[in-house]
Enzyme design. Sequence first.
Site, mmCIF file in Angstrom:
data_model
loop_
_atom_site.group_PDB
_atom_site.id
_atom_site.type_symbol
_atom_site.label_atom_id
_atom_site.label_comp_id
_atom_site.label_asym_id
_atom_site.label_seq_id
_atom_site.Cartn_x
_atom_site.Cartn_y
_atom_site.Cartn_z
ATOM 1 N N LYS A 10 -6.114 -3.170 -8.484
ATOM 2 C CA LYS A 10 -5.460 -2.126 -7.665
ATOM 3 C C LYS A 10 -4.547 -2.768 -6.643
ATOM 4 O O LYS A 10 -4.702 -3.933 -6.272
ATOM 5 C CB LYS A 10 -6.483 -1.229 -6.973
ATOM 6 C CG LYS A 10 -7.445 -1.929 -5.988
ATOM 7 C CD LYS A 10 -6.943 -2.134 -4.584
ATOM 8 C CE LYS A 10 -7.925 -2.926 -3.745
ATOM 9 N NZ LYS A 10 -7.382 -3.532 -2.536
ATOM 10 N N ASP A 137 -14.543 -0.225 -2.588
ATOM 11 C CA ASP A 137 -13.460 -0.104 -3.573
ATOM 12 C C ASP A 137 -13.968 0.179 -4.992
ATOM 13 O O ASP A 137 -13.166 0.400 -5.894
ATOM 14 C CB ASP A 137 -12.645 -1.407 -3.639
ATOM 15 C CG ASP A 137 -11.769 -1.612 -2.407
ATOM 16 O OD1 ASP A 137 -11.628 -0.674 -1.605
ATOM 17 O OD2 ASP A 137 -11.227 -2.727 -2.266
HETATM 18 O O1 C5P Z 1 -17.514 -2.196 1.065
HETATM 19 P P1 C5P Z 1 -17.309 -3.637 0.833
HETATM 20 O O2 C5P Z 1 -18.589 -4.389 0.606
HETATM 21 O O3 C5P Z 1 -16.286 -3.955 -0.210
HETATM 22 O O4 C5P Z 1 -16.692 -4.198 2.176
HETATM 23 C C1 C5P Z 1 -16.593 -5.574 2.434
HETATM 24 C C2 C5P Z 1 -16.394 -5.781 3.923
HETATM 25 O O5 C5P Z 1 -15.099 -5.316 4.300
HETATM 26 C C3 C5P Z 1 -17.350 -5.026 4.809
HETATM 27 O O6 C5P Z 1 -18.527 -5.761 5.030
HETATM 28 C C4 C5P Z 1 -16.556 -4.848 6.079
HETATM 29 O O7 C5P Z 1 -16.578 -6.044 6.841
HETATM 30 C C5 C5P Z 1 -15.150 -4.685 5.568
HETATM 31 N N1 C5P Z 1 -14.749 -3.257 5.410
HETATM 32 C C6 C5P Z 1 -14.532 -2.499 6.556
HETATM 33 N N2 C5P Z 1 -14.164 -1.189 6.423
HETATM 34 C C7 C5P Z 1 -13.985 -0.643 5.191
HETATM 35 C C8 C5P Z 1 -14.193 -1.395 4.017
HETATM 36 C C9 C5P Z 1 -14.585 -2.721 4.166
HETATM 37 O O8 C5P Z 1 -14.674 -2.991 7.679
HETATM 38 N N3 C5P Z 1 -13.593 0.621 5.104
#
Ligand code: C5P
Length: 315
Positions: A10, A137
Amino acid sequence: MSITVRVPAKVNVQLAVGAPRPDGYHDLANVFLAVGLYDTVTATPADGLRLTVTGPDAAQVPLDGSNLAARAALALAERAGRTADVHLHIAKDIPVAGGMAGGSADAAAALVACDALWGLATPREVLLSICADLGSDVPFSLVGEAALGTGRGEKLEPLEVGGTFHWVFAAADGGLSTPAVYREFDRLCEGREVPAPTASPALLAALREGDPHALAATVDNDLQPAALSLNPALAATLAAGTEAGALAALVSGSGPTTAFLAEDAPAAARIAEALTASGTCRSARVAASPAPGATVVGQDPEPDRDTVPARADQG
Ligand code: C5P
């Protein structure tokens, strides 16, 4: 028996980021566009959970319990009350730690592959909620095409796309950690009021109309200053793509992959060539969008494909 699932990368054509929430995440207005750069995940019965990876970046993919595809298989098995006896093979073409949701893509693909292999027919909403538990994501990797993600990016609303957009993606040396980029975003915003994130109506209209010039005028990534702060060399890549005629140049998600919007397919090919020659990136390649989400592309009914003659995949 084996099941092969193809899943796209993406790019975020808009990534509006709000202030940090009490849970550490950030509220987003995240306009996802799936691009035709794919990983494939093949699930085959095995004794226990096995993971193998091939592809140019394979050495950088973790093979332990932190791998999102493995976690997806375990989450689905747990829900189904069975063991995750599966060999997942990832043929990796999406840059690793590149801001193109490669790990999320593999998780969504593993989920679809295991669901088919185990004959579970899990309802779509349940698959989407497992995806959301795995990462912000991951739901988008399941659905593909184009969508507005709100909340931390996991609440999706499909978006209409009125044409094909042609992109060039430049891979950078090394990766960027998504949490580190969000931390840098917070640092850069210190002392400033961060507005609530909202999707740009002009950008959504540009997508709907399939107009690359209008899209180029409206793309926006709030994480770009943070990614550039952590990897200042990306500025030279962005400049090289602009000089080569890109309509827009931006960091993809949390980076460090950079994305270049082209007028059409021949322009994309020219920009990719110029970027490769510029020496400002590791490699550059073209891809078109939108692209479908995680899709079963092969079902091999033979019990052990290593001991039978090669046969054409079905589907
Ligand atoms: O959700 P995911 O595990 O992919 O997110 C990885 C990191 O990215 C989270 O631990 C956070 O630090 C950051 N993040 C965030 N806000 C979001 C998505 C991700 O702060 N909306």
